[in-house]
Write a protein that holds these residues in place. Structure first.
Motif, PDB file in Angstrom:
ATOM      1  N   PRO A   1      -2.910 -26.748 -19.662  1.00 30.29           N
ATOM      2  CA  PRO A   1      -3.772 -25.582 -19.488  1.00 30.29           C
ATOM      3  C   PRO A   1      -4.406 -25.016 -20.757  1.00 30.29           C
ATOM      4  O   PRO A   1      -5.590 -24.683 -20.760  1.00 30.29           O
ATOM      5  N   ALA A   2      -3.630 -24.877 -21.831  1.00 30.03           N
ATOM      6  CA  ALA A   2      -4.215 -24.258 -23.030  1.00 30.03           C
ATOM      7  C   ALA A   2      -5.245 -25.184 -23.665  1.00 30.03           C
ATOM      8  O   ALA A   2      -6.273 -24.724 -24.176  1.00 30.03           O
TER       9      ALA A   2
ATOM     10  N   ALA B   1      -8.336 -24.845 -21.691  1.00 32.08           N
ATOM     11  CA  ALA B   1      -9.055 -23.633 -22.095  1.00 32.08           C
ATOM     12  C   ALA B   1      -9.843 -23.870 -23.370  1.00 32.08           C
ATOM     13  O   ALA B   1     -10.968 -23.398 -23.529  1.00 32.08           O
ATOM     14  N   TYR B   2      -9.246 -24.560 -24.294  1.00 35.44           N
ATOM     15  CA  TYR B   2      -9.883 -24.841 -25.582  1.00 35.44           C
ATOM     16  C   TYR B   2     -11.147 -25.661 -25.407  1.00 35.44           C
ATOM     17  O   TYR B   2     -12.161 -25.415 -26.063  1.00 35.44           O
TER      18      TYR B   2
ATOM     19  N   TYR C   1     -17.000 -18.361 -23.132  1.00 39.39           N
ATOM     20  CA  TYR C   1     -15.996 -17.387 -23.535  1.00 39.39           C
ATOM     21  C   TYR C   1     -16.134 -16.175 -22.621  1.00 39.39           C
ATOM     22  O   TYR C   1     -17.020 -16.125 -21.769  1.00 39.39           O
ATOM     23  N   GLY C   2     -15.247 -15.199 -22.803  1.00 38.68           N
ATOM     24  CA  GLY C   2     -15.340 -13.956 -22.043  1.00 38.68           C
ATOM     25  C   GLY C   2     -15.164 -14.167 -20.546  1.00 38.68           C
ATOM     26  O   GLY C   2     -14.396 -15.015 -20.099  1.00 38.68           O
ATOM     27  N   ARG C   3     -15.888 -13.367 -19.765  1.00 32.28           N
ATOM     28  CA  ARG C   3     -15.717 -13.399 -18.304  1.00 32.28           C
ATOM     29  C   ARG C   3     -16.097 -14.745 -17.721  1.00 32.28           C
ATOM     30  O   ARG C   3     -15.451 -15.241 -16.780  1.00 32.28           O
TER      31      ARG C   3
ATOM     32  N   HIS D   1     -15.762 -17.687 -19.048  1.00 30.37           N
ATOM     33  CA  HIS D   1     -14.666 -18.619 -19.296  1.00 30.37           C
ATOM     34  C   HIS D   1     -13.477 -18.263 -18.415  1.00 30.37           C
ATOM     35  O   HIS D   1     -12.803 -19.145 -17.871  1.00 30.37           O
ATOM     36  N   ARG D   2     -13.210 -16.979 -18.262  1.00 28.65           N
ATOM     37  CA  ARG D   2     -12.085 -16.579 -17.429  1.00 28.65           C
ATOM     38  C   ARG D   2     -12.263 -17.017 -15.993  1.00 28.65           C
ATOM     39  O   ARG D   2     -11.309 -17.432 -15.329  1.00 28.65           O
TER      40      ARG D   2
ATOM     41  N   ASP E   1      -9.534 -19.106 -13.995  1.00 31.39           N
ATOM     42  CA  ASP E   1      -8.967 -18.650 -12.717  1.00 31.39           C
ATOM     43  C   ASP E   1      -8.821 -19.828 -11.758  1.00 31.39           C
ATOM     44  O   ASP E   1      -7.982 -19.820 -10.858  1.00 31.39           O
TER      45      ASP E   1
ATOM     46  N   VAL F   1     -13.793 -10.052 -27.639  1.00 29.67           N
ATOM     47  CA  VAL F   1     -15.018 -10.503 -26.978  1.00 29.67           C
ATOM     48  C   VAL F   1     -14.799 -11.882 -26.345  1.00 29.67           C
ATOM     49  O   VAL F   1     -15.249 -12.155 -25.236  1.00 29.67           O
ATOM     50  N   VAL F   2     -14.083 -12.746 -27.043  1.00 29.05           N
ATOM     51  CA  VAL F   2     -13.919 -14.129 -26.591  1.00 29.05           C
ATOM     52  C   VAL F   2     -12.998 -14.216 -25.373  1.00 29.05           C
ATOM     53  O   VAL F   2     -13.191 -15.051 -24.493  1.00 29.05           O
ATOM     54  N   LEU F   3     -12.005 -13.338 -25.326  1.00 28.16           N
ATOM     55  CA  LEU F   3     -10.959 -13.488 -24.312  1.00 28.16           C
ATOM     56  C   LEU F   3     -11.102 -12.496 -23.168  1.00 28.16           C
ATOM     57  O   LEU F   3     -11.683 -11.427 -23.339  1.00 28.16           O
ATOM     58  N   PRO F   4     -10.541 -12.848 -22.003  1.00 27.30           N
ATOM     59  CA  PRO F   4     -10.583 -11.943 -20.852  1.00 27.30           C
ATOM     60  C   PRO F   4      -9.511 -10.879 -20.990  1.00 27.30           C
ATOM     61  O   PRO F   4      -8.337 -11.132 -20.739  1.00 27.30           O
TER      62      PRO F   4
ATOM     63  N   GLU G   1      -9.385  -7.812 -19.570  1.00 24.81           N
ATOM     64  CA  GLU G   1      -9.137  -6.820 -18.520  1.00 24.81           C
ATOM     65  C   GLU G   1      -7.917  -7.208 -17.710  1.00 24.81           C
ATOM     66  O   GLU G   1      -7.637  -8.386 -17.526  1.00 24.81           O
TER      67      GLU G   1
ATOM     68  N   TYR H   1      -5.030  -9.788 -16.648  1.00 25.23           N
ATOM     69  CA  TYR H   1      -4.759 -10.652 -17.788  1.00 25.23           C
ATOM     70  C   TYR H   1      -4.162  -9.829 -18.937  1.00 25.23           C
ATOM     71  O   TYR H   1      -4.570  -8.679 -19.162  1.00 25.23           O
TER      72      TYR H   1
ATOM     73  N   LEU I   1      -8.589 -19.232 -27.825  1.00 22.50           N
ATOM     74  CA  LEU I   1      -8.360 -19.573 -26.417  1.00 22.50           C
ATOM     75  C   LEU I   1      -7.077 -20.385 -26.258  1.00 22.50           C
ATOM     76  O   LEU I   1      -6.294 -20.155 -25.334  1.00 22.50           O
TER      77      LEU I   1
ATOM     78  N   TYR J   1      -3.754 -18.926 -24.102  1.00 18.64           N
ATOM     79  CA  TYR J   1      -3.245 -19.513 -22.873  1.00 18.64           C
ATOM     80  C   TYR J   1      -1.920 -20.251 -23.048  1.00 18.64           C
ATOM     81  O   TYR J   1      -1.399 -20.817 -22.088  1.00 18.64           O
TER      82      TYR J   1
ATOM     83  N   HIS K   1      -1.904 -16.390 -13.691  1.00 18.88           N
ATOM     84  CA  HIS K   1      -3.322 -16.193 -13.362  1.00 18.88           C
ATOM     85  C   HIS K   1      -4.088 -17.504 -13.313  1.00 18.88           C
ATOM     86  O   HIS K   1      -5.167 -17.572 -12.710  1.00 18.88           O
TER      87      HIS K   1
END
Lengths: 520, 189
Positions: A336-337, A340-341, A346-348, A350-351, A355, B65-68, B70, B73, B155, B159, B167
């Motif tokens: 998983p990590a 992600a890399y 990035y941000g929403r 990427h999230r 998910d 900024v890079v990571l979620p 909210e 998480y 990132l 994670y 999540h």
């Protein structure tokens, strides 16, 4: 006997017949063969000694990347585009490799013989060693039970497109399909050198010093006579204080394709050909991702149980223009990590992808690179790697990404994500043309590179090579290189079996010619 | 088609350019900052071993900024992410650490290159997001590479924190016992 750095409290001096720098595929073969022949052998490994029985492989990505990956997983070429994948532990890169096992393709051996004048390493010469290696490592084709969802989707997609799929040969025994091959096998099932060649070498009387970094090779009157090294504090990755001097009749450098040239450069090995550190190839790995409407759980099972080999050699038209191919094509496996890399964004945005991490699949491939780079030393004496994507390699990358996207779509992916800085989406076969324009330069796309070759290349002509056909450096008697650095070009498949076969050839020659070095 | 890189046109290599540009931009911004009065006070939640407090703040703002961040998480602070990066740097060579510091400097002051002078870590969130978008798609290869490397590291470490796993539908290792290695990214509590 294995001595770890934490047990060393004072300077040490050793006198042996052979000192080997490294402990991976090449080192373990020469180590055990020379020890079996009655020579005193000492292997020096910069990385740590980790054992499944001690619980050292805890399957956590951060812990294991720091433990067993060179540079703690963070080394790249100078451009930052190529992430170097190599080992830093007893057993070398075989501890984190995927266990896929390949004989050297005949066309590659023929190329090396005809163009680079490599002698004694034809397909016939290596055949008995391949058979021995495959028996020792329990090599067998991946079975249906090994086919996780990602492997099955890959087979389905590839077959739908009319591609020929094959089951990949695996070096495993008692594998439970945990999915942690890249973190080192916690169960001793993957047949890495840690559980095969290293114990065999120890049983034959070889010794290993772990946490021991070689500074330079000692040379007198054009002969290698030993090495100087220092021990490391594993907790800090810094020198712990004690030094090591090894006097020997022979030095074998098997520090890996990304590092052996640096050891020779640091030692100021005479390099009149200018070839030392040059001709670096490294098989960059483009990947792409598919979003599925079903669970894929890419991180369970084994990686690359299946594959498409028909594109291994590049194809050209009548005018010599590139058409397609020059790579292997496989299902990917990412924990998983690391997923992600490698996912873009990035941000929403990427999230939202993470998910659905359990529904993401991936394809990977190894580009059989044509371009070359080099290894040099920075001002601290550490290796610095240069390799740039250019020319035909760029065309191969785009073609491979296109094939990957097609396979993922044919397998049922609702969309394919190309990991460039925009995260280009491919939502159908009509979108594939986008791949021709995707930015694949540094800062946009990152490639892992697991298969270095070339920086100490083999050949009979000392003007164009570093070592001769029995692995001895042209300019230094008693100095050998036994790892993929000696391959004149990349192998085009995982090189582990080739490294071992070549090292068996080297060990055989050394044993038969030991009388030349007895008085070294 | 042979795609040349813009970095090839520069007379210095990537590392040299990174340091040169970052240092120049830092000097310009400090001059500008001196004209605008003192920097607002900030505090950091740990004592760094490699990064300076200012670098910790830059990296923290970038991470946010890079990571979620909210809920549900875990936040950058909850995962002790920047502290773990700082600890990781302790295991690396001076050259590598220097690259990371130069990259942070470029992120902080590089707005000048895009017509937006000032300090990234002092801006409001919306302006920081614009700056990160600039970095990700910069006309300057060294900015893209610097951002890409830090993005990836943040990132990856984020994670590996087990509070993120539920999540992303990851049940965690099958191995029953975590053995803290001597050299690791773990920050012991």
């Amino acid at each position: 006997m294995i001595l770890e750095g934490r047990d060393v409290t004072r300077d040490l001096t050793e006198q042996v017949d052979v000192v080997v720098v490294g402990s991976g595929c090449g080192a373990s073969v020469v180590g055990k063969e020379l020890a079996a022949a009655g020579l005193s052998v000492l292997l020096l490994e910069r990385g740590g000694y980790y054992q499944p029985s001690r619980g050292d492989f805890d399957q956590r990505e951060d812990d294991m990347l720091a433990r067993i990956d060179g540079g703690r997983g963070l080394h790249t070429t100078r451009s930052g585009q190529i992430a170097l994948t190599y080992g830093n532990n007893v057993g070398g890169a075989s501890v984190h490799y995927w266990a896929d096992t390949w004989r050297t393709p005949h066309d590659r051996l023929e190329l090396w013989e005809k163009t680079y004048k490599v002698r004694g390493h034809t397909a016939e010469d290596l055949k008995p060693w391949f058979e021995k290696i495959e028996a020792e490592l329990n090599v067998h084709a991946a079975t249906d039970a090994m086919m996780n969802t990602m492997n099955q989707l890959f087979e389905k997609g590839a077959k739908t497109l009319g591609m020929n799929t094959e089951r990949v040969q695996q070096a495993r025994k008692g594998c439970i399909g945990s999915g942690y091959c890249m973190q080192g096998c916690s169960y001793g099932a993957k047949q890495s050198q840690l559980v095969t060649g290293i114990p065999a070498a120890l049983a034959r009387g070889a010794r290993i010093f772990a946490d021991c970094e070689v500074d330079h090779i000692l040379m007198e009157k054009g002969r290698a006579v030993g090495v100087k090294a220092h021990f490391l504090n594993r907790a800090t990755n810094q020198p712990s204080g004690p030094q090591l001097t090894v006097k020997s009749r022979m030095v074998i450098v098997a520090a890996g394709g990304f590092n052996s040239a640096a050891v020779l450069l640091r030692s100021r090995v005479p390099n009149p050909s200018g070839m030392l550190g040059q001709n670096l190839q490294l098989n960059p790995c483009p990947t792409s991702f598919g979003l599925f409407d079903q669970d894929v759980v890419m991180w369970r099972g084994i990686p690359a149980a299946a594959g498409v080999m028909e594109y291994r050699l590049a194809r050209y038209d009548d005018r010599g223009r590139y058409q397609e191919g020059g790579y292997l094509l496989h299902p990917n496996q990412l924990p998983p990590a690391m997923l992600a890399y490698l996912l873009p964004g990035y941000g929403r945005e990427h999230r939202r992808l993470m998910d659905r991490a359990h529904q993401i699949g991936s394809c990977i491939g190894w580009i059989d690179d044509v371009g070359t780079g080099n290894i040099s030393l920075d001002r601290y004496g550490n290796p610095s790697w240069e390799w740039r994507l250019q020319g035909r390699d760029i065309l191969q990358v785009r073609d491979l990404l296109t094939k990957q996207a097609r396979v993922l779509l044919a397998a049922g992916a609702s969309e394919v994500i190309i990991p460039d800085r925009y995260g280009t989406r491919i939502r159908g076969m009509d979108d594939l043309a986008k791949i021709a324009e995707v930015d694949i330069g540094p800062g946009s796309m990152l490639f892992a590179a697991p298969h270095p070759a070339g920086a100490c290349r083999m050949g009979e002509d000392p003007h164009t090579s570093v070592v001769n056909s029995h692995h001895e450096v042209h300019t230094v008697k008693g100095l050998f290189v036994c790892d993929p650095s000696v391959f004149p070009t990349a192998v085009s498949v995982d090189p582990s079996e080739t490294i071992m076969a070549f090292s068996y050839v080297a060990a055989g020659w050394i044993v038969n010619n030991w009388h030349r070095y007895e008085n070294n | 088609m042979d795609e040349s890189s813009p970095a090839k046109s520069f007379p210095v290599d990537r590392r040299g350019f990174l340091k040169l540009s970052a240092t120049t931009l830092a000097a310009l911004s400090l001059i500008a900052g001196a004209l605008n009065g003192p920097n607002p006070p900030t505090s950091i939640p740990f004592k760094p071993g490699v990064l300076t407090p200012a670098e910790v703040i830059i990296l923290s703002k970038l991470a946010e900024v890079v990571l979620p961040t909210e809920p549900p998480y875990p936040s950058v602070q909850e995962t002790r992410l920047v502290e773990r990066v700082d600890r990781e740097l302790q295991f690396h060579t001076p050259a590598f650490v220097g690259d990371v510091k130069a990259a942070l400097l470029l992120i902080e002051f590089g707005g000048w290159l895009h017509g937006t002078p000032g300090r990234f870590s002092h801006w409001e969130r919306s302006r920081q997001e614009v700056r990160v978008e600039q970095l990700a798609h910069s006309w300057l290869e060294v900015e893209k590479v610097a951002f890409g490397a830090l993005r990836g590291l943040l990132l990856f470490l984020y994670y590996t924190d087990e509070h993120t796993w539920a999540h992303i539908h990851y049940e965690g290792p099958l191995w029953p016992v975590r053995k803290l290695p001597e050299a690791s990214n773990v920050v012991e509590s």
